[in-house]
Design an enzyme around this catalytic site. Structure first.
Site, mmCIF file in Angstrom:
data_model
loop_
_atom_site.group_PDB
_atom_site.id
_atom_site.type_symbol
_atom_site.label_atom_id
_atom_site.label_comp_id
_atom_site.label_asym_id
_atom_site.label_seq_id
_atom_site.Cartn_x
_atom_site.Cartn_y
_atom_site.Cartn_z
ATOM 1 N N ARG A 124 0.835 -1.210 0.000
ATOM 2 C CA ARG A 124 0.000 0.000 0.000
ATOM 3 C C ARG A 124 0.862 1.248 0.000
ATOM 4 N NH1 ARG A 124 -3.230 -3.218 3.773
ATOM 5 N NH2 ARG A 124 -5.392 -3.265 3.054
ATOM 6 N N HIS A 496 -19.615 44.281 -4.819
ATOM 7 C CA HIS A 496 -20.557 44.917 -3.905
ATOM 8 C C HIS A 496 -21.467 43.877 -3.237
ATOM 9 C CE1 HIS A 496 -24.347 47.032 -2.934
ATOM 10 N NE2 HIS A 496 -23.522 47.948 -2.484
ATOM 11 N N ASN A 808 -9.278 45.588 0.109
ATOM 12 C CA ASN A 808 -10.052 45.305 -1.114
ATOM 13 C C ASN A 808 -9.541 46.197 -2.231
ATOM 14 O OD1 ASN A 808 -11.647 43.736 0.577
ATOM 15 N ND2 ASN A 808 -13.176 45.338 0.853
ATOM 16 N N CYS A 871 -9.183 46.612 7.360
ATOM 17 C CA CYS A 871 -10.643 46.541 7.354
ATOM 18 C C CYS A 871 -11.196 46.049 6.016
ATOM 19 C CB CYS A 871 -11.277 47.871 7.741
ATOM 20 S SG CYS A 871 -10.906 49.187 6.580
HETATM 21 C C1 PEP Z 1 -11.347 48.345 1.144
HETATM 22 O O1 PEP Z 1 -11.144 48.884 0.073
HETATM 23 O O2 PEP Z 1 -10.689 47.377 1.561
HETATM 24 C C2 PEP Z 1 -12.424 48.819 2.022
HETATM 25 C C3 PEP Z 1 -12.568 48.380 3.248
HETATM 26 O O3 PEP Z 1 -13.285 49.717 1.491
HETATM 27 P P1 PEP Z 1 -14.508 49.341 0.516
HETATM 28 O O4 PEP Z 1 -14.622 47.857 0.482
HETATM 29 O O5 PEP Z 1 -15.685 50.005 1.085
HETATM 30 O O6 PEP Z 1 -14.046 49.931 -0.770
#
Ligand code: PEP
Ligand code: MG
Length: 915
Positions: A124, A496, A808, A871
């Site tokens: 195996r 979004h 982001n 964030c």
């Molecule tokens: C980001 O760009 O990471 C952010 C927190 O802002 P938003 O997502 O509102 O553009």
């Protein structure tokens, strides 16, 4: 068959004589084979790299005195050698294998190739991590025309012996000689049909003998060789086949998907055969030391009487439960092992305790019972659901098996997702119509609607709506909030729809590209099916599936184990965990999930609701400052109330409010009806409104008039927002007697001067509002979401009390990759290995991460106490949180439902780095 067992050694033509001799001598003395059995073993569990998971487990169990059939493991190093040297083996391997076979012969009192008491072997694979079903196995090895007779008389069961022989021939021919299974299935089917047999068990020893003769003829005609009768030849060819299977297409693809390096190699485990198909006192099965679904502390598993392992996998027979409790829970009417083989059951149960105490973890074990004797063939840490992982971790702390630190590390942070949202009942039937990105977890069923207004209308009438859009925009917020789930046909993980849905805790499938929505006809076409508005679908935002009709779901339950483990995690983590929240509902949810404050309050949705959007449009279309201020004055009291409510709920915890960020373009009226409303409200002619809308439309709004650029060109907007924030702070300060702590965050800054101008504007308003000794503790900081801002962090920090990475946008801008469109081609990039993972999901550490590192270093050089947070959506991704810990950030902020994941990931980061 192209396998050579000649021992060529590594090429050393170009080396000086003494080095050659040196290498050859080292190779000769190297240990390539580790034996186990009879209460002893050369290896142990720490040797997974060399012996693979299975080999290390067998060695460890053997040394523990558990009933493991004796055998030996050929190391992963030999696999690497074999792969690099075109199918050849290192010198001395054959000697070590021969010695190890002799050791098995001694323990089992059999001989390899002996016509009377033949030793039969299994061969195996076993790599460092489990690669289920990807590599090859050969069983019953050592049988030939003579030894099969020995097995027949030794077992006193000729039927069993010839059945075993034909199974071996079939497996060997397939795995080693490349003669596919279906040839043999065909021969067997023909034989059964000719005799009117239905089941394999109807066949006698003579039947199997006839089939074996036909198998051999088939092999000769297909492979051009005879099936080898010499057991040693069989063995070496089988070992080679298992090593070769490390490089088969299946295994290579699996490794790519699981990020397993190609150079790890597999070990080969050669072990004395034990048979679960030697009659009614024999059996084979799989057991977990605790229930892997619920975590209950009881043996759990299935077995089959008179069967070999492959019969369990083939799924032809229905397995029986091991325990009576399992039988009841599964509503099985087949007898449990506890009932029909009580002594075997008690022995297995005792082994479960031994293994758990030894490994301090839940184990997944494979066993075989051969004529009333139990053998354990494998043990490894068992896979479990998040619910089971929590329960097992907490109970093992109570039982003194593990420490709290270990318990925290035992639960995968990302798996908590399974616990926080309703999920599809795993036993339910489903018809999947479309697959998109698993953008926001949770399962939801409802009527499909194609507009936000319709979603709201349906919700108001007490119905559940699934909002289906090509993509969403801030204008759809009310409908997203009213819907139980959201589907988009375009957009990625930070589109979004995805971001807002995660924030709201709504299930969302984004970028389901085979969904075609026709807004005019109010229908959507998906996978060739036309769905009308009102039709019912179920979506699973944890898997990305859209299903037809209502599929049953299971509600989440946050048990005591959850809060206990999270409490231990909180004591260990260094990173603060905040929430991205902008509604009272989000704030309350976030506090329930343990958020310590708000790290990002996006204010844009506050401009879209009801009459506010009209005022906002009036503001944009105004021809002078006075008119703009007039329009904004209508919004001020509503924003002030919004902020006051948030401060009230957060009870003195820090709140970071971001000033308006999205492009003004997004606020423009689209339809004639909307233009009418604005023209009436603002007292402007319809023609003028139409002209302005065309003039203000942007080609590339994401890079356009947005963020602090709006705050600079239309300072009235930020003045109004600052006033609303500070006046709300004053109100709540008076109401509660506790000073409000607020961080005002400026978005989309790229140049120090931008922040300086906006900060001056904020300070000016603060002077006007905070009179008469009113106290609101406010500081001003900025998002870092442009590469220029990261590079210029040293200068920007002169104006900023804090930074928050908007990863982001920073990912979008660093990669030049639209967060709304990348979903259409990123999967191809991932499949082709161009990128390891979607950078909007897991932070791109070597690109975006390096910019972050620079920004932290440069920012803190200017301002040593600069608070730095993240964030973007990465703040709730376990892997990214660990990276943020390493960067020395102060906190992460994420959507409410991801707060527990971030808390646990932060604890993992602290515990694993020791910092
Ligand atoms: C980001 O760009 O990471 C952010 C927190 O802002 P938003 O997502 O509102 O553009
Ligand atoms: Mg941003």
């Amino acid at each position: 068959m192209n396998t050579s067992i000649a021992h060529a050694g590594i090429p050393c033509r170009d080396l000086p004589i003494s080095s050659k001799a040196d290498i050859l001598s080292k190779q000769k003395h190297a240990k390539y084979v580790y034996t186990f059995g009879n209460g002893k073993a050369d290896g142990d569990r720490s040797m997974k790299i060399l012996l693979g998971g299975k080999g290390a487990g067998l060695a460890e169990m053997s040394a523990l005195g558990l009933p493991v059939p004796p055998g030996f493991t050929i190391t992963t190093q030999v696999c690497t050698w074999f792969t690099n040297n075109v199918g050849e083996y290192p010198p001395n391997l054959d000697v070590q294998v021969t010695e190890s076979i002799a050791a098995i012969e001694k323990i089992t009192a059999t001989r390899f190739g002996d016509p009377l008491r033949p030793l039969l072997l299994s061969v195996r694979s076993g790599s460092r991590v489990s690669m289920p079903g990807m590599m090859d196995t050969v069983l019953n090895l050592g049988l030939n025309d003579r030894t099969v007779q020995g097995l027949a008389s030794d077992s006193e069961d000729p039927r069993f012996a010839y059945d075993s022989y034909r199974r071996f021939i079939q497996m060997f021919a397939d795995v080693v000689m490349g003669v596919p299974h279906h040839h043999f299935e065909h021969i067997l089917d023909q034989h059964k049909r000719a005799r009117s047999f239905h089941l394999d068990t109807d066949l006698s020893a003579q039947d199997w003998q006839q089939i074996i003769s036909q198998y051999k003829i088939k092999i000769h005609s297909e492979a051009g060789h005879d099936f080898p009768q010499d057991p040693r030849t069989q063995l070496w060819h089988s070992i080679a086949a298992v090593f070769r299977s490390w490089s088969n297409a299946r295994a290579v693809t699996y490794r790519k998907l699981q990020n397993i390096p190609n150079d790890w190699g597999t070990a080969v485990n050669v072990q004395a055969m034990v048979f679960g198909n030697m009659g009614e006192s024999s059996a084979t099965g799989v057991a977990f030391t605790r229930n892997p679904a619920t975590g209950d502390n009881a043996l759990y598993g299935e077995y089959l009487v008179n069967a070999q392992g492959e019969d369990v996998v083939a799924g032809i027979r229905t397995p029986q439960q091991i325990t009576i409790a399992g039988k009841v829970a599964n509503r099985s009417n087949l007898p449990a092992m506890e009932e029909v083989m009580p002594s075997m059951f008690h022995e297995l149960n005792a082994i479960r305790h031994t293994l758990e105490e030894h490994y301090s973890d839940m184990q997944d074990i494979e066993f075989t019972i051969q004529r009333g004797k139990l053998y354990i063939l494998q043990t490894r840490a068992g896979k479990r659901t998040a619910r089971a992982a929590l329960k097992i971790a907490c109970e093992m702390v109570e039982e003194g098996l593990i420490t709290e630190d270990e318990a925290v590390m035992r639960v995968d942070p990302s798996s908590l997702n399974q616990l926080l949202h309703p999920r599809i009942d795993p036993t339910a039937e489903r018809q999947v119509l479309a697959e998109g990105l698993a953008a926001s977890p949770g399962a939801a069923s409802g009527h499909i609607v194609f507009s936000a207004d319709e979603a709201e209308r349906l919700a108001q009438s007490g119905e559940k709506a699934i909002l289906c859009r090509t993509e969403t925009s801030p204008e759809d917020i009310h409908g997203m909030n009213a819907a139980v789930g959201i589907v988009t046909s375009r957009g990625g993980m930070t589109s979004h729809a995805a971001v807002v849905a995660r924030g709201m805790g709504r299930a969302c499938v984004a970028g389901a590209s085979n969904v075609n929505i026709d807004y005019n006809a109010n229908i959507m076409e998906v996978g060739g099916k036309i769905l009308q508005e009102g039709d019912i679908v179920t979506i699973d935002g944890g898997s990305g599936e859209v299903m037809l009709g209502e599929v049953p779901t299971i509600e989440p339950e946050l048990s005591g184990d959850f809060s206990r483990l999270m409490g231990w995690a909180d004591k260990r983590r260094k990173l603060g965990v905040l929430v991205n929240a902008d509604t009272p509902e989000d704030c309350r949810k976030a506090l329930e999930f343990g958020a310590e404050g708000i790290g990002l309050c996006r204010t844009e949705h506050m401009f879209f609701e009801g009459v506010r959007i009209v005022a906002m449009r009036e503001m944009i279309l105004a021809t002078n400052v006075a008119e703009r201020r007039k329009a904004l004055r209508k919004v001020l009291p509503m924003q002030r109330d919004d902020f006051a409510e948030i401060f009230r709920i957060m009870k003195g915890r820090p709140v970071t409010i971001r000033l308006l960020d999205p492009p003004l373009h997004e606020f423009l009226p689209h339809t004639e009806a909307e233009m009418h409303v604005v023209s009436a409200a603002a007292g402007l002619s319809l023609d003028y409104v139409r002209e302005q809308v065309i003039r203000l439309r942007e080609t590339n709004p994401m890079l356009g008039h947005r963020g602090c650029r709006v705050g600079i060109t239309y300072p009235e907007v930020y003045e109004m927002q600052t006033r609303a924030i500070l006046e709300a702070g004053v109100i709540i300060g008076r109401e509660t007697g506790v000073n409000v702590e607020v961080e005002i965050m400026v978005p989309f800054v790229g140049v120090e001067a931008e922040l300086k101008i906006v900060k001056e504007c904020i300070d000016k308003v603060a002077k006007e509002v905070l009179v008469n000794g009113e106290k609101v503790h406010y500081v001003v900081g900025t998002m870092i979401e442009l590469p220029r801002a990261a590079l210029n962090a040293g200068k920007i920090a002169k104006q900023a009390h804090f930074f928050s990475f908007g990863t982001n946008d920073l990912t979008q801008m660093t990669f030049g990759l639209s967060r709304d469109d990348a979903g259409s081609f990123l999967p191809t990039y991932e499949k082709r290995g161009i990128i390891e993972a979607d950078p909007f999901v897991h932070l791109d550490e070597e690109g975006v991460g390096e910019l972050m590192q620079l920004a932290v270093e440069r920012g803190r050089k200017t301002r040593a106490d600069l608070k730095v947070c993240v964030c973007g959506e990465h703040g709730g991704d376990a892997k990214s949180v660990i990276f943020c810990h390493k960067l020395g950030l102060d906190c992460v902020s994420c959507s409410p439902y991801r707060v527990p994941i971030a808390r646990l990931a932060a604890a993992h980061a602290a515990l694993s780095s020791g910092l």
